[in-house]
Design a protein around this motif. Structure first.
Motif, PDB file in Angstrom:
ATOM      1  N   ARG A 100      21.884  53.471 -23.128  1.00  0.00           N
ATOM      2  CA  ARG A 100      20.983  53.312 -21.983  1.00  0.00           C
ATOM      3  C   ARG A 100      21.337  54.332 -20.900  1.00  0.00           C
ATOM      4  N   ALA A 101      22.576  54.557 -20.733  1.00  0.00           N
ATOM      5  CA  ALA A 101      23.006  55.525 -19.710  1.00  0.00           C
ATOM      6  C   ALA A 101      22.607  56.936 -20.112  1.00  0.00           C
ATOM      7  N   GLY A 102      22.625  57.205 -21.445  1.00  0.00           N
ATOM      8  CA  GLY A 102      22.319  58.570 -21.879  1.00  0.00           C
ATOM      9  C   GLY A 102      20.840  58.825 -22.139  1.00  0.00           C
ATOM     10  N   LEU A 103      20.022  57.746 -22.116  1.00  0.00           N
ATOM     11  CA  LEU A 103      18.596  57.901 -22.454  1.00  0.00           C
ATOM     12  C   LEU A 103      17.852  58.886 -21.542  1.00  0.00           C
ATOM     13  N   PRO A 104      18.005  58.803 -20.225  1.00  0.00           N
ATOM     14  CA  PRO A 104      17.262  59.772 -19.388  1.00  0.00           C
ATOM     15  C   PRO A 104      17.592  61.211 -19.752  1.00  0.00           C
ATOM     16  N   ARG A 105      18.835  61.435 -20.110  1.00  0.00           N
ATOM     17  CA  ARG A 105      19.232  62.798 -20.451  1.00  0.00           C
ATOM     18  C   ARG A 105      18.638  63.233 -21.796  1.00  0.00           C
ATOM     19  N   GLU A 106      18.553  62.259 -22.701  1.00  0.00           N
ATOM     20  CA  GLU A 106      18.089  62.576 -24.044  1.00  0.00           C
ATOM     21  C   GLU A 106      16.556  62.513 -24.181  1.00  0.00           C
ATOM     22  N   LEU A 107      15.901  61.884 -23.184  1.00  0.00           N
ATOM     23  CA  LEU A 107      14.451  61.627 -23.321  1.00  0.00           C
ATOM     24  C   LEU A 107      13.622  62.899 -23.572  1.00  0.00           C
ATOM     25  N   PRO A 108      13.835  63.974 -22.804  1.00  0.00           N
ATOM     26  CA  PRO A 108      13.034  65.195 -23.082  1.00  0.00           C
ATOM     27  C   PRO A 108      13.182  65.655 -24.530  1.00  0.00           C
ATOM     28  N   ARG A 109      14.453  65.624 -25.009  1.00  0.00           N
ATOM     29  CA  ARG A 109      14.655  66.086 -26.383  1.00  0.00           C
ATOM     30  C   ARG A 109      13.948  65.152 -27.363  1.00  0.00           C
ATOM     31  N   LEU A 110      14.078  63.869 -27.095  1.00  0.00           N
ATOM     32  CA  LEU A 110      13.450  62.896 -28.000  1.00  0.00           C
ATOM     33  C   LEU A 110      11.921  63.053 -28.004  1.00  0.00           C
ATOM     34  N   LEU A 111      11.379  63.315 -26.809  1.00  0.00           N
ATOM     35  CA  LEU A 111       9.915  63.497 -26.740  1.00  0.00           C
ATOM     36  C   LEU A 111       9.484  64.734 -27.515  1.00  0.00           C
ATOM     37  N   ARG A 112      10.288  65.798 -27.370  1.00  0.00           N
ATOM     38  CA  ARG A 112       9.949  67.016 -28.129  1.00  0.00           C
ATOM     39  C   ARG A 112      10.000  66.748 -29.622  1.00  0.00           C
ATOM     40  N   GLU A 113      11.069  66.041 -30.038  1.00  0.00           N
ATOM     41  CA  GLU A 113      11.194  65.754 -31.469  1.00  0.00           C
ATOM     42  C   GLU A 113      10.063  64.831 -31.949  1.00  0.00           C
ATOM     43  N   ALA A 114       9.652  63.965 -31.040  1.00  0.00           N
ATOM     44  CA  ALA A 114       8.590  63.030 -31.427  1.00  0.00           C
ATOM     45  C   ALA A 114       7.264  63.740 -31.666  1.00  0.00           C
ATOM     46  N   GLN A 115       7.151  64.954 -31.119  1.00  0.00           N
ATOM     47  CA  GLN A 115       5.882  65.671 -31.281  1.00  0.00           C
ATOM     48  C   GLN A 115       5.838  66.496 -32.550  1.00  0.00           C
ATOM     49  N   ARG A 116       6.938  66.520 -33.288  1.00  0.00           N
ATOM     50  CA  ARG A 116       6.948  67.297 -34.534  1.00  0.00           C
ATOM     51  C   ARG A 116       5.985  66.675 -35.545  1.00  0.00           C
ATOM     52  N   GLY A 117       5.325  67.540 -36.311  1.00  0.00           N
ATOM     53  CA  GLY A 117       4.437  67.045 -37.375  1.00  0.00           C
ATOM     54  C   GLY A 117       3.302  66.200 -36.806  1.00  0.00           C
ATOM     55  N   ASP A 118       3.068  65.061 -37.453  1.00  0.00           N
ATOM     56  CA  ASP A 118       1.986  64.200 -36.982  1.00  0.00           C
ATOM     57  C   ASP A 118       2.441  63.277 -35.854  1.00  0.00           C
TER      58      ASP A 118
END
Lengths: 576, 166
Positions: free
Chosen positions: A37-55
Motif C-alpha cells: 500500500r505504501a509503494g502503490l502510488p510510486r508503482e501506479l504509473p508503471r502499472l498503468l503503463r503495463e496495463a495498457q499493453r496489448g488489449d
C-alpha cells in the motif's frame, strides 16, 4: 511445567505449533500489504503503463471511462474555476482563431464586393441577388470562386498513415502515403517551429493556384489538395465530414487504408464540391416575387395581345365571309385565313358579278394580302338574273326590267318586234321561271302610252307614304296631295283604257305598343287615309281599307308610322 | 481493411547511411533537402511477405542525430517499426543507435526493431566486433548491409516487414 501443561503439550503441541506458524504468517502478510500500500502510488504509473499493453488498453478505458466522466462532471460542478483555468489555454486560442477566420472571410468578401460593384458584371450580379434574394456577397462568391478538388486524404493523426483517399480521375496518381507522411511531418515541424506547445497545426498552404487545406480532428485529419479559389464554405463542409468520419472510425488505430460503410460517400469529391456550393446554414431564401410577376405580366400581356389580335382577325374574317356570302353572283366554298395577314377565298363567281375585292379590302385590316381562287358558274341570284336579262334582251329606253322570286317582269313601251323577240328570248335566261309581260306594251299600240302611264302611276303610288307624327296626325300633307293627284289620274287613264281601278288603303305602325293596340292603330290610319282621299275628291266607292299587317321593325321610326295606297286594276266588265 | 500499412522510422547517428539505405530500398518521392530543412523525409514501398501478403512500409527517414529532440519524438508518433542503423566503421555510432532505441521506447509501445550495421563494403575497416554483433543478435535481429552495393538492404526491410505483419 506441570502435568497438565505437559499433557496439553502432548495433546495439542502440533496444533499449537501450527497455530503459531499461521499467526506468524498472517502478521507477515499484513506487513506485506502495508508495504504494497505504501509503494502503490510510486508503482501506479508503471502499472498503468503495463496495463495498457496489448488489449489491456481497451479494458482500462472501459474500466476508467465511467468514473473519469463522473469525476469530470463533479469537478465541473464543484471546482469550476480550476476547470476554467485548465481550459483557458485552449479556449483563448480557439476564440482568437474563430475571430481571425471570420475577419479574414469578411475582408475577402468585402474586397471582392468592392472590386465588382461598379462593373457591368457587378450590376448583373446585383440584379441576380435582388431577383433571387441571395445576399450579394454570396452571388459574387458563386460567380467568382471556381475550384477543383484534386485529392482528398484521410490521414491517421499520429502515424500519418492514409486511412482513406479520393482523387479526381483526371489528375495523376501520387504516393499518398509518402505525401501524407510528409504532410504530417511538416505539420509537426511547423507547430514545433512556430507554435511550440500551442494546439493546432498547419491548416493551409498555397503554391500558385494549388492549395492545400488540412482540417484537424482528434484522431484523423483531412487533407485536401485543390486548385482555384474555393469558397470558405468548403472548410466548414470538410469539418462536418470529418466529424461524420470520426463517428465511423473504429476505436483501434488504423493499420492502413480501410473500407467503412459511409466513408466513401463522406469523402466523395463531387458531393463535397456540391455541398460547398450550397450553404446549409443560410436562412431560407425570401425570393422576391416581382421578377416573376413582371415575367408573368409580360407573358400574360403577350398572350392577351395575341388573343385579342386573334379575336379581331377572326371577326374580320367573319365579316368578310358574311359579305361574300351576300355578294350577288358569288358562291363561297371557303375562306382560308389561318395565316394572319393573308386571306385566300375559294369559290364560284358569275361572269356578270362584280369583283368583291374592294369591298373585302375595306372589311379586312390594312395590308392584308387578298387572293381569290375562282371558278365560273351561272348564278340565279335575282340581281344577276336581272343583269343577265338586261344584257341579253338589251331593252330599249322606256322598258324596265325587274326580277324577283323567279318572275321576270318587263314593263314599259317598246317596239312590237322587240317585244316579240323578248318574249321568245326571256324564257331562255337562266333563273327565269315566269315571264311577266303584262305591263309591256308595243309602241305600235295606240293605247300603249296610256298603259305605260297607268303602270307608272301605280308604281308612283307604291312609293308614296303619308307619315304620322302620332296617331293619325300627318307630318306632311304633300304626300297625301300627291296620292290624291295620282289616284285621280289613274282613274282617268283607267276610264280611257277600259280598266276597273280600285284603291286599297294600308296602315302601318312602329314597334312600341301591344298587338291589339297596334292593329287598331293600323286600321285607324288606313281608314284615315281613305277618308282624307275621299274628302279630297277620290270616289269613296273606289277606296277600301286593306288588311292590317304587322311590321317586323323594332325601333320606333316615323317611316313606319305611315299609311299607303295600292292601285289594283282589272278589265272592266264591259270589255272596253 | 484493404491494405496493411505500417509506419517505420529510420534511426541512427549522423552519417551512418540511413538515407542511402532508404534510397536503395524505395523510389524517392521527395528531395533529400527535406532532411536538412524539416528533418525528415517520407517514402513508401510495398514489401512482399512469405505468406504472399504484402505490407506497405511508410518509411520516415529521420535526420541523423545522436539524441532525439522533441520534434524527432513527434515524428516517431504512431510508428510501429524502427530500423536502427549503425555504421560498422564507427563503434560509437552503434552506441548512439542503441541510445536512440532507448529514447524511442519511451514514446512507442513495443515497436518492432531491426538493427542494421551498414557499410559492409568497408568491412575491413569495421570497428564493431563480430562478437558484439553476435551478442546483439541475442536480443535484436541484426542485418549487415551495404547501401553502396545494396547487399542486405532488401533483407533488412523484409525482416522488419515480417515482424510488423506478425
Amino acid at each position: 511445567m506441570g502435568d497438565y501443561q505437559r499433557l496439553k503439550e502432548l495433546l495439542l503441541g502440533d496444533e499449537r505449533a501450527e497455530l503459531d506458524r499461521q499467526r506468524e504468517r498472517l502478521a507477515e502478510l499484513a506487513r506485506d500489504v502495508e508495504h504494497d500500500r505504501a509503494g502503490l502510488p510510486r508503482e501506479l504509473p508503471r502499472l498503468l503503463r503495463e496495463a495498457q499493453r496489448g488489449d489491456g488498453r481497451d479494458k482500462l478505458v472501459d474500466a476508467l471511462s465511467a468514473p473519469v466522466a463522473s469525476a469530470l462532471g463533479t469537478a465541473v460542478r464543484e471546482q469550476r474555476q480550476t476547470i476554467v483555468d485548465a481550459l483557458f489555454p485552449i479556449i483563448g486560442p480557439a476564440i482568437r482563431k474563430a475571430i481571425v477566420e471570420a475577419l479574414r472571410d469578411f475582408s475577402d468578401g468585402f474586397n471582392r464586393a468592392l472590386e465588382s460593384s461598379l462593373t457591368p458584371r457587378g450590376l448583373k450580379w446585383r440584379f441576380e441577388a435582388w431577383r433571387t434574394g441571395v445576399p450579394y456577397a454570396q452571388v459574387v462568391l458563386k460567380n467568382t470562386l471556381s475550384f477543383r478538388l484534386d485529392h482528398l486524404f484521410l490521414i491517421e493523426r499520429d502515424s500519418g498513415l492514409v486511412i482513406a483517399r479520393e482523387s479526381a480521375p483526371e489528375v495523376a496518381d501520387l504516393d499518398a502515403d509518402a505525401i501524407s507522411g510528409m504532410l504530417t511531418a511538416i505539420g509537426d515541424f511547423v507547430r514545433d517551429s512556430v507554435g511550440g506547445d500551442a494546439p493546432g497545426s498547419l491548416a493551409s498552404a498555397t503554391v500558385g493556384e494549388h492549395l492545400l487545406w488540412v482540417v484537424e480532428g482528434p484522431r484523423a485529419n483531412l487533407a485536401v489538395f485543390l486548385r482555384g479559389v474555393p469558397p470558405a464554405q468548403l472548410r466548414l463542409v470538410l469539418q462536418e465530414r470529418l466529424e461524420q468520419i470520426h463517428a465511423l472510425l473504429p476505436e483501434a488505430p488504423a493499420d492502413g487504408a480501410v473500407t467503412l460503410p459511409g466513408l466513401r460517400e463522406a469523402l466523395d469529391l463531387d458531393r463535397l464540391r456540391h455541398a460547398a456550393a450550397l450553404d446549409p446554414h443560410a436562412p431560407p431564401k425570401k425570393t422576391r416575387p416581382w421578377p416573376l410577376v413582371l415575367v408573368a405580366l409580360a407573358i400574360g400581356g403577350a398572350l392577351a395581345w395575341w388573343l385579342v389580335n386573334d379575336w379581331l382577325w377572326a371577326r374580320h374574317l367573319h365579316d368578310a365571309e358574311k359579305a361574300l356570302r351576300a355578294w350577288p353572283g358569288v358562291h363561297v366554298d371557303g375562306i382560308d385565313g389561318s395565316r394572319r395577314g393573308a386571306v385566300v377565298v375559294r369559290g364560284l363567281i358569275d361572269p356578270l358579278a362584280e369583283s368583291p375585292r374592294a369591298a373585302l379590302a375595306q372589311l379586312l385590316p390594312p395590308d392584308t394580302s387578298l387572293a381569290f381562287e375562282w371558278r365560273g358558274y351561272v348564278s340565279t341570284d335575282p340581281a344577276l338574273v336581272a343583269r343577265r336579262a338586261r344584257q341579253l334582251l338589251a331593252p330599249p329606253e322606256g322598258v324596265r326590267v325587274a326580277f324577283a322570286d323567279g318572275r321576270l317582269a318587263l314593263r314599259g313601251v317598246a317596239p312590237a318586234a322587240w317585244v316579240a323577240a323578248a318574249r321568245e328570248r326571256a324564257a331562255w335566261i337562266p333563273g327565269v321561271a315566269v315571264l311577266d309581260l303584262d305591263a309591256l306594251h308595243a309602241a305600235e299600240d295606240p293605247s300603249a302610252a296610256q298603259e305605260a302611264e297607268l303602270d307608272a302611276v301605280g308604281e308612283a303610288l307604291r312609293e308614296l307614304k303619308v307619315e304620322f307624327v302620332r296617331e293619325t296626325e300627318a307630318a306632311d300633307p304633300a304626300p297625301l296631295e300627291a296620292m290624291r293627284a295620282q289616284a285621280l289620274r289613274a282613274l282617268e287613264l283607267a276610264a280611257m283604257l277600259g280598266y276597273d281601278v280600285r284603291f286599297t288603303c294600308h296602315g302601318y305602325n312602329d314597334a312600341p305598343g301591344g298587338d291589339v293596340l297596334n292593329r287598331a292603330l293600323r286600321e285607324r290610319r288606313a281608314e284615315w287615309l281613305c277618308a282624307e282621299l275621299a274628302r279630297r275628291g277620290v270616289p269613296a266607292d273606289r277606296l277600301s281599307r286593306g288588311d292590317s299587317v304587322a311590321d317586323a321593325a323594332e325601333a320606333p321610326t316615323i317611316a313606319l308610322r305611315a299609311a299607303s295606297l295600292r292601285l289594283e286594276r282589272a278589265r272592266s266588265a264591259d270589255g272596253k | 481493411m484493404t491494405e496493411l500499412a505500417r509506419k517505420v522510422c529510420m534511426l541512427g547517428d549522423f552519417g551512418v547511411g540511413k538515407t542511402s539505405l532508404v534510397s536503395r530500398f524505395v523510389r524517392n518521392t521527395f528531395s533529400d533537402k527535406y532532411l536538412t530543412t524539416v528533418g525528415v523525409k517520407v517514402d513508401s514501398k510495398h514489401v512482399a511477405l512469405p505468406d504472399a501478403r504484402t505490407v506497405k512500409l511508410v518509411v520516415w527517414d529521420i535526420a541523423g542525430k545522436s539524441a532525439l529532440d522533441a520534434l524527432n519524438l513527434n515524428y516517431l508518433r504512431g510508428a510501429t517499426g524502427l530500423m536502427l542503423v549503425a555504421d560498422g566503421t564507427r563503434e560509437a555510432s552503434l552506441r548512439a543507435t542503441l541510445n536512440l532505441l532507448m529514447q524511442a521506447r519511451d514514446v512507442l509501445d513495443d515497436p518492432a526493431v531491426v538493427l542494421v550495421v551498414n557499410k559492409l563494403d568497408l568491412v575491413e575497416r569495421w570497428q564493431v566486433a563480430p562478437a558484439t554483433i553476435a551478442e546483439l543478435r541475442r536480443t535484436l535481429p541484426v542485418v549487415e548491409t551495404s547501401a553502396q552495393s545494396g547487399d542486405g538492404v532488401e533483407a533488412a526491410f523484409a525482416e522488419l516487414a515480417r515482424k510488423l505483419a506478425a
